[in-house]
Design an enzyme around this catalytic site. Structure first.
Site, PDB file in Angstrom:
ATOM      1  N   HIS A  52       0.960  -1.283   0.057  1.00 19.52           N
ATOM      2  CA  HIS A  52       0.127   0.064  -0.136  1.00 19.52           C
ATOM      3  C   HIS A  52       0.753   1.407  -0.405  1.00 19.52           C
ATOM      4  O   HIS A  52       1.955   1.363   0.113  1.00 19.52           O
ATOM      5  CB  HIS A  52      -0.690  -0.129   0.856  1.00 19.52           C
TER       6      HIS A  52
HETATM    7  P1  TYD Z   1      -1.791  -3.587   8.119  1.00 20.54           P
HETATM    8  O1  TYD Z   1      -1.540  -2.756   7.429  1.00 20.54           O
HETATM    9  O2  TYD Z   1      -2.304  -4.999   7.633  1.00 20.54           O
HETATM   10  O3  TYD Z   1      -0.158  -4.436   7.804  1.00 20.54           O
HETATM   11  P2  TYD Z   1       0.870  -4.572   7.092  1.00 20.54           P
HETATM   12  O4  TYD Z   1       0.976  -3.127   6.087  1.00 20.54           O
HETATM   13  O5  TYD Z   1       2.269  -4.398   7.846  1.00 20.54           O
HETATM   14  O6  TYD Z   1       0.910  -5.561   6.250  1.00 20.54           O
HETATM   15  O7  TYD Z   1      -2.402  -4.129   8.689  1.00 20.54           O
HETATM   16  C1  TYD Z   1      -2.628  -4.788   9.874  1.00 20.54           C
HETATM   17  C2  TYD Z   1      -3.653  -5.172  10.699  1.00 20.54           C
HETATM   18  O8  TYD Z   1      -3.284  -4.547  11.284  1.00 20.54           O
HETATM   19  C3  TYD Z   1      -4.699  -4.149   9.681  1.00 20.54           C
HETATM   20  O9  TYD Z   1      -6.021  -5.448  10.514  1.00 20.54           O
HETATM   21  C4  TYD Z   1      -4.854  -2.822  10.613  1.00 20.54           C
HETATM   22  C5  TYD Z   1      -4.451  -3.509  12.411  1.00 20.54           C
HETATM   23  N1  TYD Z   1      -3.978  -1.928  11.755  1.00 20.54           N
HETATM   24  C6  TYD Z   1      -4.334  -1.111  13.219  1.00 20.54           C
HETATM   25  O10 TYD Z   1      -5.059  -1.426  13.914  1.00 20.54           O
HETATM   26  N2  TYD Z   1      -2.865  -0.143  13.719  1.00 20.54           N
HETATM   27  C7  TYD Z   1      -1.921  -0.058  13.377  1.00 20.54           C
HETATM   28  O11 TYD Z   1      -1.184   1.164  13.414  1.00 20.54           O
HETATM   29  C8  TYD Z   1      -1.567  -0.800  12.120  1.00 20.54           C
HETATM   30  C9  TYD Z   1       0.105  -0.750  11.065  1.00 20.54           C
HETATM   31  C10 TYD Z   1      -2.291  -1.827  11.569  1.00 20.54           C
END
Ligand code: TYD
Length: 135
Positions: A52
């Site tokens: 992303h």
């Molecule tokens: P995700 O965006 O998939 O992580 P990455 O970018 O590392 O692949 O995030 C995983 C899950 O955690 C998703 O359900 C969103 C949640 N999340 C939060 O609640 N707070 C945060 O600060 C972050 C980074 C993720």
């Protein structure tokens, strides 16, 4: 042009081991006010995370244990670096598509972020990212 900007933290080591301190409101190396800290760990070696870009959020990623690979894409070029030095962070600027992969079993990826979690700030579609980035 390099998409990577390394952020160097001071390593406060002595004969007992190493230590890095990041003081909220005082840290000069990070080019934004830190509002959130999160870390990922126990990441399977066969997955890609990230995938992303953020419209506004800026982040610094620090691999505090182990190693992983980080891909940056600004819509025109794609570059890759290995993160494996706990006193060095990589700035993930806004509008940089980023992917992390090849996580070592002991990898702990710590991220300093300029704002609280906000799903509206995410661009999770690569084709949408390319459209916005090349505008
Ligand atoms: P995700 O965006 O998939 O992580 P990455 O970018 O590392 O692949 O995030 C995983 C899950 O955690 C998703 O359900 C969103 C949640 N999340 C939060 O609640 N707070 C945060 O600060 C972050 C980074 C993720």
């Amino acid at each position: 042009m390099s998409l990577f900007q390394w952020i160097d933290f001071q390593k406060l080591g002595d004969e007992r081991g190493s230590l890095v301190a990041i003081e909220i409101g005082k840290e000069k190396a990070v080019p934004f006010e830190i509002k959130r800290v999160y870390y990922s760990y126990e990441t399977r070696s066969d997955v890609r995370r990230g995938l992303h870009a953020h419209k506004e959020l800026k982040q610094v990623a620090i691999c505090v244990s182990g190693s992983c690979r980080m891909v940056f894409d600004d819509g025109n070029q794609r570059q890759e670096k290995i993160l494996d030095i706990p006193e060095k962070g990589l700035l993930i600027d806004k509008m940089i598509w980023h992917e992390m992969y090849d996580f070592s079993p002991d990898c702990v990826l710590l991220v300093l972020a300029s704002d609280h979690y906000n799903e509206d700030d995410y661009i999770r579609s690569y084709s949408e990212f390319i459209k916005v980035a090349r505008r």
